[in-house]
Scaffold this active site. Structure first.
Site, PDB file in Angstrom:
ATOM      1  N   SER A   1      76.201  40.688 103.711  1.00  0.00           N
ATOM      2  CA  SER A   1      77.115  40.213 103.314  1.00  0.00           C
ATOM      3  C   SER A   1      77.543  40.112 101.776  1.00  0.00           C
ATOM      4  O   SER A   1      78.406  39.128 101.030  1.00  0.00           O
ATOM      5  CB  SER A   1      77.807  39.286 104.140  1.00  0.00           C
ATOM      6  N   GLY A   2      76.792  41.425 101.157  1.00  0.00           N
ATOM      7  CA  GLY A   2      76.467  41.053 100.021  1.00  0.00           C
ATOM      8  C   GLY A   2      77.586  41.609  99.278  1.00  0.00           C
ATOM      9  O   GLY A   2      78.588  42.746 100.039  1.00  0.00           O
TER      10      GLY A   2
ATOM     11  N   ALA B   1      77.631  45.350  98.443  1.00  0.00           N
ATOM     12  CA  ALA B   1      77.691  46.696  99.420  1.00  0.00           C
ATOM     13  C   ALA B   1      78.384  46.641 100.233  1.00  0.00           C
ATOM     14  O   ALA B   1      78.615  47.674 100.844  1.00  0.00           O
ATOM     15  CB  ALA B   1      75.659  46.640  99.516  1.00  0.00           C
TER      16      ALA B   1
ATOM     17  N   GLY C   1      76.104  41.511  85.052  1.00  0.00           N
ATOM     18  CA  GLY C   1      77.127  41.809  85.613  1.00  0.00           C
ATOM     19  C   GLY C   1      76.664  42.960  85.466  1.00  0.00           C
ATOM     20  O   GLY C   1      75.886  43.597  86.478  1.00  0.00           O
TER      21      GLY C   1
ATOM     22  N   GLU D   1      72.121  44.433  77.888  1.00  0.00           N
ATOM     23  CA  GLU D   1      70.674  44.229  77.942  1.00  0.00           C
ATOM     24  C   GLU D   1      70.117  45.088  77.982  1.00  0.00           C
ATOM     25  O   GLU D   1      70.343  46.173  77.387  1.00  0.00           O
ATOM     26  CB  GLU D   1      71.873  43.898  79.068  1.00  0.00           C
TER      27      GLU D   1
ATOM     28  N   HIS E   1      60.737  40.596  87.384  1.00  0.00           N
ATOM     29  CA  HIS E   1      62.081  40.118  86.416  1.00  0.00           C
ATOM     30  C   HIS E   1      61.300  39.407  85.418  1.00  0.00           C
ATOM     31  O   HIS E   1      60.490  38.223  85.759  1.00  0.00           O
ATOM     32  CB  HIS E   1      63.386  39.215  86.983  1.00  0.00           C
TER      33      HIS E   1
ATOM     34  N   ARG F   1      62.667  45.935  81.474  1.00  0.00           N
ATOM     35  CA  ARG F   1      61.923  45.342  82.228  1.00  0.00           C
ATOM     36  C   ARG F   1      60.433  45.174  82.744  1.00  0.00           C
ATOM     37  O   ARG F   1      59.619  44.069  82.618  1.00  0.00           O
ATOM     38  CB  ARG F   1      62.655  44.512  83.556  1.00  0.00           C
TER      39      ARG F   1
ATOM     40  N   HIS G   1      61.533  40.121  91.758  1.00  0.00           N
ATOM     41  CA  HIS G   1      62.741  40.706  91.508  1.00  0.00           C
ATOM     42  C   HIS G   1      63.944  42.060  92.443  1.00  0.00           C
ATOM     43  O   HIS G   1      65.490  41.656  93.092  1.00  0.00           O
ATOM     44  CB  HIS G   1      63.667  40.920  89.880  1.00  0.00           C
TER      45      HIS G   1
ATOM     46  N   GLU H   1      70.176  47.972  98.137  1.00  0.00           N
ATOM     47  CA  GLU H   1      68.792  47.363  97.043  1.00  0.00           C
ATOM     48  C   GLU H   1      68.182  48.006  98.977  1.00  0.00           C
ATOM     49  O   GLU H   1      67.096  48.692  98.435  1.00  0.00           O
ATOM     50  CB  GLU H   1      69.017  45.940  97.437  1.00  0.00           C
TER      51      GLU H   1
ATOM     52  N   ARG I   1      64.083  49.917  87.705  1.00  0.00           N
ATOM     53  CA  ARG I   1      65.539  50.067  87.891  1.00  0.00           C
ATOM     54  C   ARG I   1      66.266  49.892  86.505  1.00  0.00           C
ATOM     55  O   ARG I   1      66.146  48.591  85.566  1.00  0.00           O
ATOM     56  CB  ARG I   1      66.652  48.716  88.040  1.00  0.00           C
TER      57      ARG I   1
END
Length: 549
Positions: free
Chosen positions: A21-22, A24, A57, A129, A250, A296, A357, A381, A392
Site C-alpha cells: 500500500s505504498g 506503487a 520528494g 539533491e 543512505h 549517495r 536504505h 522497489e 539510485r
C-alpha cells in the site's frame, strides 16, 4: 511448502490483487478502471507502507531550464552507466505528466513564495539533491512521502471497487499452467494476522508492490516491513532477479539510541548542510569535488572511511549556519523529531551514520511492469526496471513508482479486456494439519539477529571476496535451518519474514560474488577498478513445478 492440496478452499476472487500500500500499489489501484474489482493486501494498516518515510520528494522535469536529457544524464551517471538507457528515457519522459497526475489527486506540494514564482516552475518550490544538475525535486516540505500516501489513500477510500485487507502478510504466490503450458500466477496465499489463519485470493492479475529488503541489514532507514517478501515470493514462483548486489546505504540516518530508523533527508545537503568530523572539520572535499552533493554511494563510503579511520561512532550534518526560520520552514519534520532527542538543528549539528536504505536490484520487469510469470507484475522497489543501475539517483524512486504503476494499470486493463473472463478456480486450501505450534521461537529471533549482523559486517558498504564467502557459508546454514523450521511448525509473521530475508540475503551474496569490479554501490577491495563494459548480474531460479494445477 507446508501446505497440501486438500478440499476446495474458501477463496476470495478479484480481478486484480495488489500486495502493498505504498506509492506503487496505490497508484496502480487508482489507475485501474472502476469496473474491475481490486484488492489491496496490507501487512499492517493501509497507511503503513514505506512511502510515508520518504522525505525528500519526486524528481521530474518541471523547470524550463531543465530537460529530459539532463535528468537522464544525471540518472545514468549516478547509476555508473549500468542503467537501461531506454527505460531511463521512457520513465523520465513521463515524469512531468506523472507529477501533474499527483497534483490532480490533490498532493499538497510546497509552493514558492509569491515574489519568487516564475512561469517555468508553475509556482512550486523545487529543491536540488546530490547527483542532480538542476533543481528538479518537487516536494511537500520534508514529508513528501507522507503527503503522497495520505492523498492517494483518500482517493482509494472513495472508490467502491477497491477492497482493503489490513493486517495480512502474503505467504506465497499460486501458479498454474495456462492454456499454452506457461506458468501463470492465479493468486496467492495470505496469512490473516488477526485470525491467525491462511486465506486464499484468486486474481486475474497480481501486482507485487511490496517494497525492498533493507531489513536484511542490521542498520537501516526502512520500516520493519521491508523484508524482501515480494522478491522472495517472485523467485520461488519462477521469476528472474537482477543486480541484487546493489544495496544503497543512505549516508545520513540519525544516530541516537532511541531514534529508530529515522532518516535525515538528502534535501538538507541540497540546501547547504555540511558534513563534519567530531572536531568540526569538513571532509567531503577530500573524496569528491561535489562535496556533500556527490552521489549517495560516494558520500556513504566517505563517512564510513572517516568513522573507521577515527574510531568514532558518527559524524555530524550541520545546517545551523542557515537562518533558523529557513530551517524550520523547510524541514519542520526533521526539526521537530530531532528536538525530541534534545538536538536543535538550528544551533548544532545532527549526529548521523550510514544505513541500508534502498534495494536497487529486484524482480526483472519490462516497461509495463510485467515479470517472467504471466499475470504477475512488480512495481517499485521490489522490481528491477533498469532505471537505477548500480546506484539510485536521489528522488527517482517515487517517480518510478508513479510512472510504472500507471503503465502496469494500463496493461492490466488491456489484458483484462482481451480476455473473456477469469473462471473461478478450485484453489486448494492451505493445509497445516501436519505441522505443530513451535515452543522454540527463540530460534527465529536468534537467526534473525545473526543474519542481519553478518550481512552488515560482510556484505556492507565495503566488501571483500573473503567476507562474501564467509557470508555465503553462514547463509547456506541458515537457509537449511529455516527451511526445516518452516516445514515443521505453523507460520507467523516473524517466520514468514525470516524465510524471505534469508533467501534475499542469499541472492545478494551470490550476486556480489559474481561481480568482479567496483561499480556504484558494490565496492570491493579485491576488485577496486571498474570494468569497461557494464553488465547486469542476472540470476535465474531453478525449474519448478507449479504450486497448483
Amino acid at each position: 511448502m507446508n501446505f497440501m492440496p486438500t478440499e476446495q478452499s474458501s477463496t476470495q476472487h478479484f480481478d486484480v490483487v495488489i500486495i502493498g500500500s505504498g506509492a506503487a500499489g496505490l497508484t496502480t489501484a487508482l489507475q485501474l478502471p472502476n469496473h474491475l474489482s481490486i484488492a489491496i493486501i496490507c501487512k499492517q494498516a493501509l497507511k503503513s507502507g514505506a512511502t510515508p518515510w520518504a522525505q525528500g520528494g519526486v524528481a521530474a522535469v518541471l523547470d524550463e531550464k531543465d530537460s529530459v536529457e539532463s535528468h537522464c544524464s544525471d540518472t545514468m551517471a549516478a547509476g555508473a552507466h549500468l542503467n537501461n538507457a531506454k527505460m531511463v528515457k521512457s520513465i523520465i519522459e513521463d515524469s512531468t505528466e506523472s507529477i501533474h497526475w499527483l497534483i490532480e489527486q490533490g498532493v499538497p506540494f510546497t509552493r514558492e513564495d509569491k515574489e519568487q514564482i516564475t512561469n517555468d516552475k508553475e509556482g512550486f518550490h523545487l529543491t536540488k539533491e546530490g547527483g542532480h544538475s538542476f533543481r528538479r525535486i518537487i516536494h511537500a516540505a520534508d514529508a513528501t512521502g507522507a503527503a503522497i500516501t495520505s492523498t492517494l489513500i483518500d482517493r482509494v477510500l472513495e472508490r467502491k471497487n477497491i477492497s482493503v485487507f489490513e493486517n495480512r502478510i502474503a505467504v506465497d504466490l499460486i501458479t498454474s499452467p495456462d492454456n499454452h503450458g506457461q506458468s501463470a500466477c492465479v493468486g496467492l496465499y495470505v496469512l490473516n494476522l488477526d485470525k491467525d489463519q491462511v486465506e486464499a485470493f484468486q486474481a486475474g492479475s497480481t501486482v507485487l508492490a511490496t517494497g525492498g529488503a533493507s531489513k536484511v541489514y542490521l542498520y537501516t532507514s526502512n520500516p520493519d516491513g521491508a523484508s524482501g517478501d515480494g522478491i522472495a515470493m517472485a523467485w520461488r514462483a519462477g521469476c528472474r532477479v537482477a543486480n541484487m548486489e546493489f544495496n544503497q546505504f543512505h549516508p545520513t540516518c540519525l544516530y541516537h539510541p532511541h531514534a529508530k530508523s529515522f532518516l535525515i533527508s538528502e534535501a538538507l545537503r541540497g540546501e547547504g548542510a555540511h558534513l563534519k568530523l567530531p572536531n568540526g572539520e569538513r571532509f567531503m572535499h577530500k573524496f569528491d569535488e561535489r562535496k556533500e552533493l556527490a552521489p549517495r554511494d560516494i558520500v556513504a563510503r566517505a563517512i564510513d572511511h572517516e568513522m573507521k579511520r577515527l574510531g568514532c561512532d558518527h559524524v555530524t550534518l550541520d545546517i545551523s549556519h542557515k537562518p533558523a526560520d529557513f530551517i524550520k520552514s523547510h524541514f519542520p519534520t526533521i526539526y521537530e523529531r530531532c528536538l525530541k532527542f534534545n538536538i536543535d538543528i538550528t544551533t548544532e549539528g545532527i549526529p548521523v551514520v550510514p544505513a541500508a536504505h534502498y534495494t536497487c536490484g529486484g524482480v526483472v520487469i519490462d516497461h509495463k511492469g510485467r515479470t517472467d510469470v504471466r499475470n504477475l507484475y512488480a512495481i517499485g522497489e521490489v522490481a528491477h526496471s533498469g532505471l537505477h543501475g548500480a546506484n539510485r539517483l536521489a528522488s527517482n524512486s517515487l517517480l518510478e513508482c508513479i510512472v510504472l504503476g500507471r503503465a502496469a494499470a494500463k496493461n492490466i486493463e488491456k489484458h483484462h479486456q482481451e480476455a473473456s473472463g477469469y473462471p473461478k478456480l478450485n484453489i486448494p486450501a492451505w493445509d497445516d494439519s501436519l505441522v505443530t505450534d513451535s515452543d522454540e521461537d527463540v530460534i527465529i529471533s536468534h537467526n534473525w539477529d545473526e543474519l542481519r549482523r553478518f550481512m552488515w559486517d560482510y556484505v556492507g558498504i565495503v566488501r571483500t571476496t573473503k567476507r562474501l564467502e564467509r557470508a555465503k557459508h553462514r547463509v547456506d546454514l541458515l537457509m537449511r535451518e529455516i527451511h526445516d523450521y518452516y516445514s515443521n511448525y505453523k507460520i507467523g509473521r516473524d517466520l514468514i519474514e525470516l524465510r524471505n530475508l534469508v533467501l534475499v540475503a542469499d541472492l545478494i551474496i551470490r550476486s556480489a560474488l559474481q561481480r568482479k569490479e567496483s561499480r556504484g554501490l558494490h565496492f570491493t577491495l579485491d576488485h577496486p577498478e571498474i570494468l569497461a563494459t557494464a553488465k547486469d548480474t542476472l540470476l535465474t531460479p531453478p525449474p519448478k513445478q507449479p504450486t497448483w494445477r
